[in-house]
Scaffold this motif. Structure first.
Motif, PDB file in Angstrom:
ATOM      1  N   GLU A 148       0.853  -1.185   0.000  1.00 28.91           N
ATOM      2  CA  GLU A 148       0.000   0.000   0.000  1.00 28.91           C
ATOM      3  C   GLU A 148       0.888   1.233   0.000  1.00 28.91           C
ATOM      4  O   GLU A 148       1.873   1.306   0.737  1.00 28.91           O
ATOM      5  N   HIS A 149       0.534   2.205  -0.848  1.00 34.91           N
ATOM      6  CA  HIS A 149       1.295   3.441  -0.952  1.00 34.91           C
ATOM      7  C   HIS A 149       0.459   4.597  -0.416  1.00 34.91           C
ATOM      8  O   HIS A 149      -0.742   4.669  -0.674  1.00 34.91           O
ATOM      9  N   GLU A 150       1.093   5.488   0.283  1.00 34.39           N
ATOM     10  CA  GLU A 150       0.418   6.675   0.803  1.00 34.39           C
ATOM     11  C   GLU A 150       1.091   7.906   0.193  1.00 34.39           C
ATOM     12  O   GLU A 150       2.317   8.008   0.176  1.00 34.39           O
ATOM     13  N   TYR A 151       0.273   8.811  -0.317  1.00 35.50           N
ATOM     14  CA  TYR A 151       0.782  10.014  -0.987  1.00 35.50           C
ATOM     15  C   TYR A 151       0.317  11.255  -0.244  1.00 35.50           C
ATOM     16  O   TYR A 151      -0.761  11.276   0.364  1.00 35.50           O
ATOM     17  N   ASP A 152       1.111  12.336  -0.360  1.00 36.83           N
ATOM     18  CA  ASP A 152       0.694  13.602   0.250  1.00 36.83           C
ATOM     19  C   ASP A 152      -0.180  14.359  -0.740  1.00 36.83           C
ATOM     20  O   ASP A 152      -0.506  13.863  -1.812  1.00 36.83           O
ATOM     21  N   GLU A 153      -0.550  15.601  -0.381  1.00 34.45           N
ATOM     22  CA  GLU A 153      -1.467  16.402  -1.222  1.00 34.45           C
ATOM     23  C   GLU A 153      -0.886  16.720  -2.590  1.00 34.45           C
ATOM     24  O   GLU A 153      -1.613  16.953  -3.545  1.00 34.45           O
ATOM     25  N   GLN A 154       0.452  16.742  -2.678  1.00 33.99           N
ATOM     26  CA  GLN A 154       1.090  17.049  -3.972  1.00 33.99           C
ATOM     27  C   GLN A 154       1.301  15.777  -4.821  1.00 33.99           C
ATOM     28  O   GLN A 154       1.880  15.836  -5.897  1.00 33.99           O
ATOM     29  N   GLY A 155       0.876  14.639  -4.318  1.00 34.08           N
ATOM     30  CA  GLY A 155       1.005  13.393  -5.063  1.00 34.08           C
ATOM     31  C   GLY A 155       2.348  12.698  -4.883  1.00 34.08           C
ATOM     32  O   GLY A 155       2.672  11.775  -5.616  1.00 34.08           O
ATOM     33  N   ARG A 156       3.115  13.175  -3.878  1.00 36.14           N
ATOM     34  CA  ARG A 156       4.408  12.545  -3.632  1.00 36.14           C
ATOM     35  C   ARG A 156       4.237  11.356  -2.685  1.00 36.14           C
ATOM     36  O   ARG A 156       3.466  11.421  -1.734  1.00 36.14           O
TER      37      ARG A 156
END
Length: 105
Positions: free
Chosen positions: A10-18
């Motif tokens: 599972e990947h988690e990204y921040d608001e900028q898509g990083r």
């Protein structure tokens, strides 16, 4: 002849898509059912006589004393043929590495 435990990442990204976090989980190789099967196998093996392979409840039962007979031995003719042939190869390089086998005519 087995199975591979399922793996999920599972990947988690921040608001900028990083990408900020990546977590991989793997299902356990030994679940309750597998452990149950192995415990049952261990219990079964523990219940067998180390000498004859029969259940101890049968071969070690005091009431069965004197009730066993031993018939004459049988001969494995494949092993007889193999053992008779083995001396012919004793002088070959690494004779213990030879894989002799018997085939029925």
């Amino acid at each position: 002849m087995g199975w591979e435990p399922e793996e999920v990442t599972e990947h988690e990204y921040d608001e900028q898509g990083r990408l900020v976090r990546s977590v991989t989980t793997r299902e356990p190789e030994w679940d309750d059912e597998e452990r149950g099967w192995m415990l049952a196998l261990a219990a079964h093996r523990a219940s067998l006589c180390p000498h004859c392979g029969r259940p101890l409840s049968v071969c070690a039962d005091p009431e069965s004393e004197g009730q066993w007979t031993v018939p004459p031995p049988r001969r494995c003719f494949a092993t007889t043929a193999l053992r008779a042939m083995a001396p012919e190869y004793k002088d070959s390089p690494q004779p213990e590495a030879l894989l002799l086998h018997a085939e029925r005519r």
